[in-house]
Design a protein around this motif. Structure first.
Motif, PDB file in Angstrom:
ATOM      1  N   GLY A  22      -7.261   6.253  -2.461  1.00 28.13           N
ATOM      2  CA  GLY A  22      -7.554   7.664  -2.368  1.00 28.13           C
ATOM      3  C   GLY A  22      -7.236   8.279  -1.344  1.00 28.13           C
ATOM      4  O   GLY A  22      -6.679   9.910  -1.481  1.00 28.13           O
ATOM      5  N   SER A  23      -7.083   8.219  -0.049  1.00 29.28           N
ATOM      6  CA  SER A  23      -6.401   8.543   1.310  1.00 29.28           C
ATOM      7  C   SER A  23      -5.221   9.214   1.134  1.00 29.28           C
ATOM      8  O   SER A  23      -4.323  10.261   0.835  1.00 29.28           O
ATOM      9  N   GLY A  24      -4.010   7.691   0.876  1.00 30.57           N
ATOM     10  CA  GLY A  24      -2.908   7.825   1.296  1.00 30.57           C
ATOM     11  C   GLY A  24      -2.327   8.288  -0.364  1.00 30.57           C
ATOM     12  O   GLY A  24      -1.227   8.859   0.051  1.00 30.57           O
ATOM     13  N   ALA A  25      -2.138   8.434  -1.120  1.00 29.83           N
ATOM     14  CA  ALA A  25      -1.928   9.365  -2.397  1.00 29.83           C
ATOM     15  C   ALA A  25      -2.462  10.268  -2.684  1.00 29.83           C
ATOM     16  O   ALA A  25      -1.437  11.080  -2.789  1.00 29.83           O
ATOM     17  N   ARG A  26      -3.053  11.079  -1.991  1.00 28.47           N
ATOM     18  CA  ARG A  26      -3.346  12.082  -1.909  1.00 28.47           C
ATOM     19  C   ARG A  26      -2.860  13.141  -0.734  1.00 28.47           C
ATOM     20  O   ARG A  26      -2.767  14.084  -1.601  1.00 28.47           O
ATOM     21  N   GLY A  54       0.849  -1.194   0.017  1.00 32.47           N
ATOM     22  CA  GLY A  54      -0.209   0.076   0.026  1.00 32.47           C
ATOM     23  C   GLY A  54       1.172   1.624   0.071  1.00 32.47           C
ATOM     24  O   GLY A  54       0.223   2.431  -0.242  1.00 32.47           O
ATOM     25  N   ILE A  55       1.850   1.138   0.877  1.00 33.36           N
ATOM     26  CA  ILE A  55       2.432   2.943   0.815  1.00 33.36           C
ATOM     27  C   ILE A  55       3.354   2.738  -0.472  1.00 33.36           C
ATOM     28  O   ILE A  55       3.327   4.118  -1.311  1.00 33.36           O
ATOM     29  N   TRP A  56       4.292   1.303  -1.108  1.00 31.94           N
ATOM     30  CA  TRP A  56       4.248   1.372  -2.226  1.00 31.94           C
ATOM     31  C   TRP A  56       3.831   2.178  -3.483  1.00 31.94           C
ATOM     32  O   TRP A  56       3.704   3.238  -4.298  1.00 31.94           O
ATOM     33  N   VAL A  57       2.526   1.573  -3.453  1.00 31.02           N
ATOM     34  CA  VAL A  57       1.279   1.965  -4.012  1.00 31.02           C
ATOM     35  C   VAL A  57       1.109   3.421  -4.724  1.00 31.02           C
ATOM     36  O   VAL A  57       1.275   4.342  -5.607  1.00 31.02           O
ATOM     37  N   ASN A  58       1.161   4.319  -3.218  1.00 24.19           N
ATOM     38  CA  ASN A  58       0.502   5.450  -2.910  1.00 24.19           C
ATOM     39  C   ASN A  58       1.259   6.761  -2.924  1.00 24.19           C
ATOM     40  O   ASN A  58       0.895   7.223  -4.177  1.00 24.19           O
ATOM     41  N   ILE A  59       3.163   5.736  -3.079  1.00 24.12           N
ATOM     42  CA  ILE A  59       4.296   6.532  -3.650  1.00 24.12           C
ATOM     43  C   ILE A  59       3.841   6.651  -4.734  1.00 24.12           C
ATOM     44  O   ILE A  59       4.148   7.998  -4.823  1.00 24.12           O
ATOM     45  N   CYS A  60       3.997   5.586  -5.001  1.00 24.30           N
ATOM     46  CA  CYS A  60       4.679   6.067  -6.934  1.00 24.30           C
ATOM     47  C   CYS A  60       3.071   6.457  -7.726  1.00 24.30           C
ATOM     48  O   CYS A  60       3.582   7.319  -8.700  1.00 24.30           O
ATOM     49  N   VAL A  61       1.993   6.476  -6.990  1.00 28.56           N
ATOM     50  CA  VAL A  61       0.830   7.063  -7.720  1.00 28.56           C
ATOM     51  C   VAL A  61       0.819   8.526  -7.697  1.00 28.56           C
ATOM     52  O   VAL A  61       0.716   9.245  -8.157  1.00 28.56           O
ATOM     53  N   ALA A  62       1.056   9.071  -6.260  1.00 31.10           N
ATOM     54  CA  ALA A  62       1.754  10.252  -5.844  1.00 31.10           C
ATOM     55  C   ALA A  62       2.559  11.051  -6.390  1.00 31.10           C
ATOM     56  O   ALA A  62       2.258  12.115  -7.218  1.00 31.10           O
ATOM     57  N   LEU A  63       3.457  10.507  -6.750  1.00 27.50           N
ATOM     58  CA  LEU A  63       4.904  10.810  -7.981  1.00 27.50           C
ATOM     59  C   LEU A  63       4.198  10.961  -9.103  1.00 27.50           C
ATOM     60  O   LEU A  63       5.033  11.993  -9.711  1.00 27.50           O
ATOM     61  N   LEU A  64       3.939  10.327  -9.526  1.00 26.96           N
ATOM     62  CA  LEU A  64       2.574  10.676 -11.047  1.00 26.96           C
ATOM     63  C   LEU A  64       2.420  12.040 -11.389  1.00 26.96           C
ATOM     64  O   LEU A  64       2.475  12.049 -11.933  1.00 26.96           O
ATOM     65  N   VAL A  65       1.277  11.738 -10.613  1.00 26.09           N
ATOM     66  CA  VAL A  65       0.493  12.825 -10.452  1.00 26.09           C
ATOM     67  C   VAL A  65       1.079  13.841  -9.809  1.00 26.09           C
ATOM     68  O   VAL A  65       0.752  14.918 -11.108  1.00 26.09           O
ATOM     69  N   VAL A  66       2.094  13.709  -9.641  1.00 23.67           N
ATOM     70  CA  VAL A  66       2.898  15.612  -9.073  1.00 23.67           C
ATOM     71  C   VAL A  66       3.909  15.699 -10.964  1.00 23.67           C
ATOM     72  O   VAL A  66       3.768  16.894 -11.166  1.00 23.67           O
ATOM     73  N   MET A  67       3.901  14.732 -11.442  1.00 26.84           N
ATOM     74  CA  MET A  67       4.745  14.632 -12.715  1.00 26.84           C
ATOM     75  C   MET A  67       3.584  16.029 -13.917  1.00 26.84           C
ATOM     76  O   MET A  67       3.954  16.021 -14.415  1.00 26.84           O
ATOM     77  N   PHE A  68       2.116  15.183 -13.010  1.00 28.43           N
ATOM     78  CA  PHE A  68       1.048  16.010 -14.105  1.00 28.43           C
ATOM     79  C   PHE A  68       0.616  17.020 -13.398  1.00 28.43           C
ATOM     80  O   PHE A  68      -1.137  17.191 -13.357  1.00 28.43           O
ATOM     81  N   HIS A  69       1.607  17.361 -12.376  1.00 24.60           N
ATOM     82  CA  HIS A  69       0.635  19.292 -11.897  1.00 24.60           C
ATOM     83  C   HIS A  69       0.174  19.985 -12.458  1.00 24.60           C
ATOM     84  O   HIS A  69       0.798  20.748 -13.450  1.00 24.60           O
ATOM     85  N   ALA A  70      -1.363  20.942 -11.613  1.00 25.92           N
ATOM     86  CA  ALA A  70      -1.367  22.039 -12.905  1.00 25.92           C
ATOM     87  C   ALA A  70      -2.234  21.233 -14.551  1.00 25.92           C
ATOM     88  O   ALA A  70      -2.737  22.399 -14.995  1.00 25.92           O
ATOM     89  N   THR A  71      -2.224  19.696 -14.171  1.00 23.77           N
ATOM     90  CA  THR A  71      -3.079  19.864 -16.334  1.00 23.77           C
ATOM     91  C   THR A  71      -4.153  19.429 -15.866  1.00 23.77           C
ATOM     92  O   THR A  71      -4.937  18.967 -14.906  1.00 23.77           O
ATOM     93  N   ARG A  72      -5.175  19.050 -16.781  1.00 23.64           N
ATOM     94  CA  ARG A  72      -5.767  18.060 -16.998  1.00 23.64           C
ATOM     95  C   ARG A  72      -6.060  16.400 -15.902  1.00 23.64           C
ATOM     96  O   ARG A  72      -7.282  16.440 -15.747  1.00 23.64           O
TER      97      ARG A  72
END
Length: 325
Positions: free
Chosen positions: A205-209, A124-142
């Motif tokens: 949902g909560s972890g990655a956010r 869970g920690i590994w998935v949440n961190i990976c998903v969060a880093l991926l989202v940060v790469m597309f920050h401020a986009t649709r």
């Protein structure tokens, strides 16, 4: 460092005593031994003689804190507080109201709980961190806005929905894994796939956010802008700058989950038929077995304090400025 650890361990003693005293007050002052006897015997069999017999059988016929009829140290040792609370510090959990040895039950049931909780925790920690880093790469986009919307939607869904939905889709419809149950021998991993999958998906949902918020806070720091100005790639900035500097708040959040590794999950173990400590605690609450509940509360307190100490130690690894001599 050794002196620091020893000092923190000594700090833990009054905390445990305070938790123990508070738990004892809730169980024996607010809810008296007579009330326990009535709840265990049932209204149909409640008589003054039956109550006294039950209290004597379970060791609740003694005074709470001080026994004026006992001589010497017996005035303190021959009390309910000493027999039922202070002995917990020696990990003498005694017997449940039904007569079972609590220590044996805990040592048996902890392994199924760990078998489910540890993979869910790590993956869970590994998935949440990976998903969060991926989202940060597309920050401020649709894409970022849509993903945040999905995160909030996942947070709003009950954990029970993930359990029932996973059982229906993965186990009943696709027939990939058993719907519930647990076997300690043989291919027990088949019974762990679905609970672990449900735990990981329900926590995205909560972890990655939350991790996304930490990473975005670091992404706005001056050192990140300096790294970009020097021509560093986004991947390098994420993994060499943002992630290491966000470790301290990450470690702080992880410590809250450490007791759950041992204590187990109430819903997961109940719905998947896993004989762990979570279902053990739930069954004790249902049957009003206060001896088991007291023991589990004490173990949870110890694990939380150990988690806090481990977090402080890990801080010195994550940030060299915090290292102690």
């Amino acid at each position: 460092m050794l002196t620091y650890i020893i000092r923190r361990l000594f700090y833990a003693i009054p905390i445990l005593l305070g938790v123990n005293l508070l738990t004892f007050t809730l169980f024996f002052v607010v809810n008296s031994p007579d009330d326990m006897a009535v709840s265990q015997l049932g209204a149909k069999y409640v008589t003054p003689e039956a109550i006294q017999s039950w209290k004597k059988k379970n060791g609740y016929d003694k005074p709470l804190f001080y026994n004026p009829d006992a001589a010497g140290s017996g005035a303190v040792t021959e009390t309910i507080f000493f027999a039922k609370s202070l002995r917990l510090f020696a990990f003498d959990f005694g017997r449940s109201e039904s007569g079972r040895d609590i220590t044996t039950d805990i040592s048996t049931r902890m392994w199924p709980s760990l078998a489910v909780a540890v993979p869910s925790f790590v993956v869970g920690i590994w998935v949440n961190i990976c998903v969060a880093l991926l989202v940060v790469m597309f920050h401020a986009t649709r894409l970022d806005r849509w993903i945040v919307f999905v995160f909030v939607a996942m947070m709003s869904i009950s954990y029970l929905f993930y359990i029932i939905g996973g059982q229906y889709l993965v186990a009943k419809t696709w027939r990939l894994v058993p719907i519930s149950g647990f076997h300690a021998h043989g291919q027990f991993w088949k019974f762990l796939i679905l609970p672990v999958l449900v735990g990981v998906v329900a926590g995205i949902g909560s972890g990655a956010r939350w991790y996304r918020t930490l990473f975005l806070e670091e992404a706005n720091q001056d050192y990140v802008r300096t790294a970009r100005a020097k021509g560093a790639s986004e991947i390098r900035i994420l993994f060499r700058h943002i992630l290491p500097n966000a470790l301290i708040p990450i470690l702080t959040g992880i410590v809250v989950l450490i007791p759950s590794l041992f204590m187990g999950g109430l819903l997961v173990e109940s719905f998947f038929g896993i004989p762990g400590l979570g279902s053990y605690m739930l069954d004790a609450i249902k049957s009003q077995d206060f001896a088991i509940v007291r023991s589990m509360v004490f173990i949870g307190s110890i694990l939380y304090i150990i988690g806090l100490i481990l977090t402080d130690i890990s801080y010195t690894w994550a940030d060299p400025r915090l290292r102690l001599d």
